[in-house]
Design an enzyme around this catalytic site. Structure first.
Site, short mmCIF file in Angstrom:
data_model
loop_
_atom_site.label_atom_id
_atom_site.label_comp_id
_atom_site.label_asym_id
_atom_site.label_seq_id
_atom_site.Cartn_x
_atom_site.Cartn_y
_atom_site.Cartn_z
N TYR A 33 0.94 -1.05 0.02
CA TYR A 33 0.00 -0.04 0.01
C TYR A 33 0.90 1.29 -0.10
O TYR A 33 2.02 1.25 0.16
CB TYR A 33 -0.94 -0.04 1.11
CG TYR A 33 -0.23 0.24 2.65
CD1 TYR A 33 0.45 -0.72 3.32
CD2 TYR A 33 -0.45 1.59 3.30
CE1 TYR A 33 1.20 -0.55 4.39
CE2 TYR A 33 0.26 1.74 4.43
CZ TYR A 33 0.85 0.99 4.96
OH TYR A 33 1.54 1.15 6.21
N ARG A 52 8.04 3.89 -4.67
CA ARG A 52 8.21 2.81 -3.39
C ARG A 52 6.98 1.72 -3.77
O ARG A 52 7.26 0.72 -3.29
CB ARG A 52 8.00 3.57 -2.20
CG ARG A 52 8.10 2.85 -1.05
CD ARG A 52 7.76 3.65 0.28
NE ARG A 52 6.77 4.19 0.49
CZ ARG A 52 6.59 5.02 1.36
NH1 ARG A 52 7.22 5.24 2.40
NH2 ARG A 52 5.24 5.45 1.79
N ARG A 100 -7.64 -20.26 -1.65
CA ARG A 100 -6.52 -20.33 -0.65
C ARG A 100 -5.56 -21.33 -0.86
O ARG A 100 -5.75 -22.40 -0.44
CB ARG A 100 -7.40 -20.29 0.66
CG ARG A 100 -6.49 -20.02 1.83
CD ARG A 100 -7.19 -19.61 3.11
NE ARG A 100 -6.06 -19.23 4.36
CZ ARG A 100 -5.38 -19.63 4.83
NH1 ARG A 100 -5.03 -21.01 4.49
NH2 ARG A 100 -4.55 -18.88 5.78
N HIS A 102 -1.03 -21.01 0.50
CA HIS A 102 0.10 -19.99 0.59
C HIS A 102 0.83 -19.49 -0.40
O HIS A 102 1.28 -18.46 -0.92
CB HIS A 102 0.89 -20.67 1.65
CG HIS A 102 0.17 -20.67 3.05
ND1 HIS A 102 -0.75 -21.30 3.21
CD2 HIS A 102 0.69 -19.91 4.24
CE1 HIS A 102 -1.20 -21.19 4.56
NE2 HIS A 102 -0.30 -20.30 5.05
N LYS A 148 6.53 -1.90 1.79
CA LYS A 148 5.29 -1.44 2.50
C LYS A 148 4.26 -2.32 2.31
O LYS A 148 3.30 -2.23 1.66
CB LYS A 148 5.01 0.17 1.99
CG LYS A 148 4.04 0.93 2.64
CD LYS A 148 4.28 2.24 2.48
CE LYS A 148 3.12 3.06 3.34
NZ LYS A 148 3.26 3.10 4.67
N GLU A 181 12.12 2.49 14.08
CA GLU A 181 11.33 3.61 13.53
C GLU A 181 9.97 3.87 14.46
O GLU A 181 9.76 3.16 15.52
CB GLU A 181 10.91 3.61 12.21
CG GLU A 181 10.27 2.06 11.82
CD GLU A 181 9.77 1.93 10.38
OE1 GLU A 181 9.78 2.96 9.64
OE2 GLU A 181 9.84 0.70 10.05
N LEU A 206 11.11 1.35 7.02
CA LEU A 206 10.47 1.75 6.04
C LEU A 206 11.21 2.96 5.33
O LEU A 206 11.35 4.05 6.19
CB LEU A 206 8.90 2.29 6.15
CG LEU A 206 8.10 2.46 4.74
CD1 LEU A 206 8.01 1.13 3.77
CD2 LEU A 206 6.97 3.20 5.04
N1 PMP Z 1 7.61 3.81 8.84
C1 PMP Z 1 6.18 3.08 8.93
C2 PMP Z 1 6.52 1.91 9.53
C3 PMP Z 1 5.18 3.68 8.17
O1 PMP Z 1 4.18 2.86 8.13
C4 PMP Z 1 5.08 5.02 7.55
C5 PMP Z 1 3.93 5.54 6.92
N2 PMP Z 1 3.28 4.49 6.31
C6 PMP Z 1 6.24 5.56 7.79
C7 PMP Z 1 7.43 5.10 8.17
C8 PMP Z 1 6.45 6.96 7.16
O2 PMP Z 1 6.49 6.82 5.74
P1 PMP Z 1 6.01 8.09 4.94
O3 PMP Z 1 6.55 9.22 5.08
O4 PMP Z 1 6.26 7.65 3.44
O5 PMP Z 1 4.45 8.44 4.91
#
Ligand code: PMP
Length: 283
Positions: A33, A52, A100, A102, A148, A181, A206
């Site tokens: 996403y 991304r 379904r 895997h 993501k 993060e 991310l």
């Molecule tokens: N880290 C994680 C785990 C996230 O889910 C997000 C936002 N989706 C971010 C960082 C920030 O990413 P962005 O600046 O692209 O929104």
């Protein structure tokens, strides 16, 4: 709530927007996403978001649902149909519908869903002016946090625990005591010698689009940046701490686990970056 959603080729009222129970996104979280901020009707940093998205699909060997050009048009149209000025565009691609099993299906049509809802960016800015509290949580996620993926259970659990502790965000900490993060944000500190510190991108965080934008803004303002991991102790010892994400822009963290960061109010570096980020969006 989004009034009109885009679902696999059609714009439909949200109450009628469904995907199949055999969609692999529903069954396995086999999906990726993006979340894009919309400011005054314009998508902020759409191209890096699409880069991304393409990267996430590539890593997971997921077929793209369409080319980038028609996708851009769909998002524009969705924003128009929902009459969004300031908002949040959500884009989700899954491997599609299949019985379904895997392993990847031999054949499936990827599913593309997009929604757009209002986001009060003035409220985001006001929140940045007071700052937020955050709580640490162990980072129990998988080894490919650079993807993501819609598989977000550990993030959800961490965010819920932070919420129950009265915090706005969870600061995820690895087994060596280093901050990775946030549950849905990237983390930054300002050290006592005035340097910005944020963890380098790798497979355990991310690569935030806002992180990259704020980094470029800080470089433009000649603020020294060090891309190195920092510990919770370093964060508690920092003069400032803040988070970045598409929906939160840059937001100062003034308390971590109940302890003040700096003097417990947003510091000058974060304030400058919040201003500069909003200026960038308004340009
Ligand atoms: N880290 C994680 C785990 C996230 O889910 C997000 C936002 N989706 C971010 C960082 C920030 O990413 P962005 O600046 O692209 O929104």
């Amino acid at each position: 709530m989004s009034r009109i959603a885009y679902v696999n080729g059609a714009y439909v009222p949200t109450p009628d927007a469904f995907v199949h129970i055999n969609d692999r996104g529903y069954q396995f979280a086999d999906g990726v996403y993006e979340g894009v901020t919309v400011r005054k009707g314009e998508m902020i940093d759409l191209e890096p978001h699409l880069d991304r998205l393409w990267r996430s699909m590539g890593v997971l060997a997921m077929q793209e649902p369409m080319a980038r050009a028609p996708m851009r048009l769909i998002f524009k149209e969705l924003i128009r149909r929902n009459r969004i000025s300031d908002g949040f565009l959500y884009i989700q691609v899954t491997r599609g519908e299949a019985v379904r099993d895997h392993a990847f299906p031999v054949f499936s049509v990827p599913s593309l869903v997009a929604t757009c809802r209002r986001l009060n960016l003035d409220a985001v800015k006001s929140r940045a002016e007071t700052g937020v509290a955050a709580s640490t949580q162990p980072d129990i996620r998988w080894g490919r946090c650079d993807v993501k993926s819609t598989s977000l259970l550990p993030n959800i659990l961490a965010k819920q625990a932070a919420k129950e502790a009265g915090s706005f965000e969870a600061v995820l900490v690895d087994e060596n005591g280093y901050v990775t993060e946030g549950s849905s944000t990237n983390m930054w500190i300002v050290t006592k010698d005035g340097k910005l510190k944020t963890r380098p991108t790798s497979d355990n965080i991310l690569a935030g689009i806002t992180r990259a934008r704020v980094k470029a803004i800080a470089e433009g303002l000649q603020i020294a940046i060090e891309e190195t991991a920092f510990t919770v102790e370093e964060a508690l010892d920092a003069t400032e701490m803040f988070l970045t994400s598409s929906t939160s822009c840059a937001t100062p963290i003034v308390k971590l686990d109940g302890e003040k960061i700096g003097d417990g109010t947003p510091g000058p570096v974060a304030k400058r970056l919040v201003e500069a980020y909003f200026d960038f969006m308004d340009d």
